[in-house]
Design a protein around this motif. Structure first.
Motif, PDB file in Angstrom:
ATOM      1  N   TRP A 120      -6.105   3.512  -4.907  1.00 56.93           N
ATOM      2  CA  TRP A 120      -4.747   3.700  -4.383  1.00 56.93           C
ATOM      3  C   TRP A 120      -4.871   4.161  -2.941  1.00 56.93           C
ATOM      4  N   VAL A 121      -4.202   3.437  -2.049  1.00 58.90           N
ATOM      5  CA  VAL A 121      -4.250   3.722  -0.617  1.00 58.90           C
ATOM      6  C   VAL A 121      -2.923   4.316  -0.180  1.00 58.90           C
ATOM      7  N   TYR A 122      -2.963   5.412   0.579  1.00 58.65           N
ATOM      8  CA  TYR A 122      -1.777   6.141   1.027  1.00 58.65           C
ATOM      9  C   TYR A 122      -1.747   6.227   2.547  1.00 58.65           C
ATOM     10  N   LYS A 123      -0.553   6.221   3.110  1.00 51.31           N
ATOM     11  CA  LYS A 123      -0.404   6.533   4.526  1.00 51.31           C
ATOM     12  C   LYS A 123      -0.380   8.053   4.650  1.00 51.31           C
ATOM     13  N   ALA A 124      -1.279   8.604   5.440  1.00 57.52           N
ATOM     14  CA  ALA A 124      -1.410  10.060   5.547  1.00 57.52           C
ATOM     15  C   ALA A 124      -0.363  10.677   6.454  1.00 57.52           C
ATOM     16  N   THR A 125       0.238   9.866   7.312  1.00 58.82           N
ATOM     17  CA  THR A 125       1.129  10.374   8.360  1.00 58.82           C
ATOM     18  C   THR A 125       2.571   9.942   8.116  1.00 58.82           C
ATOM     19  N   GLU A 126       3.473  10.464   8.937  1.00 60.75           N
ATOM     20  CA  GLU A 126       4.892  10.200   8.723  1.00 60.75           C
ATOM     21  C   GLU A 126       5.389   8.973   9.484  1.00 60.75           C
ATOM     22  N   ALA A 127       6.645   8.610   9.234  1.00 62.16           N
ATOM     23  CA  ALA A 127       7.215   7.400   9.826  1.00 62.16           C
ATOM     24  C   ALA A 127       7.188   7.434  11.345  1.00 62.16           C
ATOM     25  N   HIS A 128       7.490   8.590  11.940  1.00 61.63           N
ATOM     26  CA  HIS A 128       7.567   8.680  13.394  1.00 61.63           C
ATOM     27  C   HIS A 128       6.201   8.549  14.068  1.00 61.63           C
ATOM     28  N   THR A 129       5.120   8.626  13.312  1.00 66.50           N
ATOM     29  CA  THR A 129       3.790   8.396  13.877  1.00 66.50           C
ATOM     30  C   THR A 129       3.582   6.915  14.166  1.00 66.50           C
ATOM     31  N   GLY A 130       4.359   6.073  13.511  1.00 64.82           N
ATOM     32  CA  GLY A 130       4.226   4.628  13.679  1.00 64.82           C
ATOM     33  C   GLY A 130       3.668   3.973  12.435  1.00 64.82           C
ATOM     34  N   PRO A 131       3.903   2.672  12.272  1.00 72.69           N
ATOM     35  CA  PRO A 131       3.440   1.970  11.069  1.00 72.69           C
ATOM     36  C   PRO A 131       1.955   1.659  11.100  1.00 72.69           C
ATOM     37  N   ILE A 132       1.394   1.465   9.921  1.00 78.35           N
ATOM     38  CA  ILE A 132       0.043   0.927   9.772  1.00 78.35           C
ATOM     39  C   ILE A 132       0.187  -0.413   9.064  1.00 78.35           C
ATOM     40  N   ALA A 133      -0.284  -1.472   9.703  1.00 75.96           N
ATOM     41  CA  ALA A 133      -0.143  -2.817   9.145  1.00 75.96           C
ATOM     42  C   ALA A 133      -1.367  -3.179   8.312  1.00 75.96           C
ATOM     43  N   ILE A 134      -1.116  -3.602   7.090  1.00 70.27           N
ATOM     44  CA  ILE A 134      -2.180  -4.060   6.197  1.00 70.27           C
ATOM     45  C   ILE A 134      -2.152  -5.587   6.184  1.00 70.27           C
ATOM     46  N   GLN A 135      -3.270  -6.206   6.557  1.00 75.25           N
ATOM     47  CA  GLN A 135      -3.340  -7.666   6.547  1.00 75.25           C
ATOM     48  C   GLN A 135      -3.786  -8.217   5.191  1.00 75.25           C
ATOM     49  N   LYS A 136      -4.818  -7.599   4.635  1.00 70.08           N
ATOM     50  CA  LYS A 136      -5.382  -8.096   3.376  1.00 70.08           C
ATOM     51  C   LYS A 136      -6.399  -7.085   2.862  1.00 70.08           C
ATOM     52  N   VAL A 137      -6.793  -7.291   1.595  1.00 66.94           N
ATOM     53  CA  VAL A 137      -7.896  -6.541   1.006  1.00 66.94           C
ATOM     54  C   VAL A 137      -8.844  -7.574   0.405  1.00 66.94           C
ATOM     55  N   VAL A 138     -10.130  -7.375   0.610  1.00 70.06           N
ATOM     56  CA  VAL A 138     -11.128  -8.348   0.188  1.00 70.06           C
ATOM     57  C   VAL A 138     -12.129  -7.688  -0.755  1.00 70.06           C
ATOM     58  N   ALA A 139     -12.335  -8.301  -1.923  1.00 67.36           N
ATOM     59  CA  ALA A 139     -13.313  -7.809  -2.894  1.00 67.36           C
ATOM     60  C   ALA A 139     -13.453  -8.841  -4.002  1.00 67.36           C
ATOM     61  N   ASP A 140     -14.393  -8.618  -4.871  1.00 67.28           N
ATOM     62  CA  ASP A 140     -14.612  -9.523  -5.993  1.00 67.28           C
ATOM     63  C   ASP A 140     -13.550  -9.284  -7.063  1.00 67.28           C
ATOM     64  N   ASP A 141     -12.914 -10.365  -7.507  1.00 65.93           N
ATOM     65  CA  ASP A 141     -11.908 -10.319  -8.581  1.00 65.93           C
ATOM     66  C   ASP A 141     -10.864  -9.238  -8.314  1.00 65.93           C
ATOM     67  N   ILE A 142     -10.303  -9.238  -7.130  1.00 62.64           N
ATOM     68  CA  ILE A 142      -9.349  -8.201  -6.728  1.00 62.64           C
ATOM     69  C   ILE A 142      -7.943  -8.555  -7.198  1.00 62.64           C
ATOM     70  N   LYS A 143      -7.214  -7.540  -7.666  1.00 62.74           N
ATOM     71  CA  LYS A 143      -5.861  -7.740  -8.172  1.00 62.74           C
ATOM     72  C   LYS A 143      -4.973  -6.578  -7.731  1.00 62.74           C
ATOM     73  N   ALA A 144      -3.747  -6.888  -7.334  1.00 65.56           N
ATOM     74  CA  ALA A 144      -2.770  -5.832  -7.045  1.00 65.56           C
ATOM     75  C   ALA A 144      -2.337  -5.195  -8.354  1.00 65.56           C
ATOM     76  N   ILE A 145      -2.062  -3.898  -8.316  1.00 65.29           N
ATOM     77  CA  ILE A 145      -1.623  -3.208  -9.530  1.00 65.29           C
ATOM     78  C   ILE A 145      -0.365  -2.392  -9.251  1.00 65.29           C
ATOM     79  N   GLN A 146       0.360  -2.138 -10.305  1.00 63.79           N
ATOM     80  CA  GLN A 146       1.525  -1.273 -10.261  1.00 63.79           C
ATOM     81  C   GLN A 146       1.212   0.029 -10.974  1.00 63.79           C
ATOM     82  N   LYS A 147       1.928   1.082 -10.599  1.00 63.74           N
ATOM     83  CA  LYS A 147       1.814   2.320 -11.362  1.00 63.74           C
ATOM     84  C   LYS A 147       2.548   2.146 -12.686  1.00 63.74           C
ATOM     85  N   PRO A 148       2.115   2.860 -13.730  1.00 66.56           N
ATOM     86  CA  PRO A 148       2.836   2.780 -14.998  1.00 66.56           C
ATOM     87  C   PRO A 148       4.298   3.167 -14.817  1.00 66.56           C
ATOM     88  N   GLY A 149       5.159   2.538 -15.588  1.00 71.57           N
ATOM     89  CA  GLY A 149       6.582   2.858 -15.510  1.00 71.57           C
ATOM     90  C   GLY A 149       6.828   4.336 -15.782  1.00 71.57           C
TER      91      GLY A 149
END
Length: 374
Positions: A120-149
């Motif tokens: 799980w990746v988190y932005k450590a700073t606040e909105a006024h610090t500016g955005p961090i753009a994520i282009q992609k994540v690369v790994a073997d058999d990588i899948k996006a996940i959701q937190k449990p409901g």
């Protein structure tokens, strides 16, 4: 083999290559998870190039992969600046990671053993610090996940809620940039959410207040709350249908009581204006989330007369809101125990955020149980 047959075989080979699954150029076994496939929690934006811009404090996303390494491609719009991510691996917090404006190399997440891993990746700073753009994540058999409901708590507030000025472990207090000591993951809100196994989002801005800010008359939280990045000049408005919190926690007041920098003229605290503005803001929040339980928190940084005045004002706000919405759940109040904060510029430290979270966990636990019963 004649020339015609060779030409046909070459064409067929090229056709097969063009049909093969696209892989990252790093290794043949790696898969690419594009930013559009990620499922973030918190305020974010997909920009024109379809990068995922992480906006708000502790906005986060998760993925799982096989093997012993994943590579995260991130950037910031300011070539001369820097920002911070932080991450959790297999349920254990790891560290903050600096994202420099000039860096083109991916962030490499190494794990000691091969197998299936969750990040799980988190932005450590606040909105006024500016955005961090994520282009992609690369790994073997990588899948996006959701937190449990699970129920969501939205924590609205100022620098304390953001986790600002709390962590000098890498950059000492009074040095570097303001956001060098941010650690949103360790702020009281995310810690409460983890203790209760619920989801969370943070909506916070350092120095902001209900009717005036730390050293200015605005724009205040009521004026910027509807903007995606909490910037008054931004025309982009946040889509409040993105998530529906069960509880909305509001912690404003510290900056309304501030005496500012001592240079700019600062009038005495105006209780009537504070209450009026706060009531209007709670009504705005209730308009966005009609079913949510509203909770108002005092400030751990106010003591003595100011602490008492804020408590009286919050009680008056509760009474007005309860009278306006008699069919809704009454507004909940929590008054922090006095604290002499020892973090940077008088903010709560990492350890003191733990104290705040321990104090708040039973309070939010009861609110969530009451929400389930209803």
């Amino acid at each position: 083999m004649n020339f015609k047959y060779k030409s046909l075989m070459a064409a067929f080979s090229l056709l097969c290559l063009s049909c093969a699954p696209l892989k990252d150029s790093g290794t043949q076994t790696d898969d690419v998870l594009p930013a559009t496939a990620l499922q973030p929690y918190g305020r974010y934006n997909l920009n024109n190039t379809q990068d995922l811009e992480l906006v708000s404090s502790a906005v986060h996303f998760g993925f799982s992969f096989e093997g012993d390494e994943a590579r995260l491609y991130a950037s910031i719009p300011n070539a001369e600046g820097h920002n911070y991510l932080q991450y959790e691996l297999d349920g254990a917090y790891q560290k903050r990671v600096k994202v420099s404006g000039t860096s083109t190399e991916p962030i490499v997440i190494k794990v000691p053993t091969r197998g299936r891993h969750t990040v799980w990746v988190y932005k450590a700073t606040e909105a006024h610090t500016g955005p961090i753009a994520i282009q992609k994540v690369v790994a073997d058999d990588i899948k996006a996940i959701q937190k449990p409901g699970a129920p969501i708590i939205e924590f609205i507030g100022n620098s304390i809620t953001c986790g600002a000025a709390m962590d000098p472990s890498e950059v000492a207090c009074g040095t570097g940039e303001y956001h060098d000591q941010h650690n949103a993951y360790m702020a009281y809100g995310p810690r409460v959410a983890r203790a209760l196994n619920v989801n969370f989002v943070l909506s916070c801005v350092s120095g902001i207040g209900a009717y005036r800010n730390w050293n200015s008359d605005g724009p205040t939280m009521p004026q910027v709350y509807e903007k995606t990045d909490f910037q008054d000049t931004n025309t982009q408005r946040w889509d409040f249908s993105t998530f529906t919190p069960a509880v909305v926690s509001i912690a404003l007041g510290t900056n309304d009581f501030s005496h500012g920098d001592g240079k700019k003229e600062r009038l005495p605290f105006d209780s009537a204006r504070f209450i009026s503005s706060y009531v209007n803001f709670v009504q705005l929040v209730k308009a966005k989330y009609p079913e949510a339980q509203i909770a108002l928190l005092s400030s751990p940084m106010l003591n003595g007369k100011d602490r008492t005045t804020l408590q009286h004002a919050l009680t008056a706000i509760k009474e007005q809101i309860d009278a306006k919405y008699p069919a809704d759940k009454p507004v909940a109040l929590h008054f922090f125990q006095p604290m002499q904060a020892s973090g940077c510029t008088g903010h709560p430290s990492v350890e003191e955020h733990g104290i705040l979270a321990d104090e708040l966990t039973p309070f939010f636990s009861k609110l969530l149980k009451d929400q389930v019963k209803s």
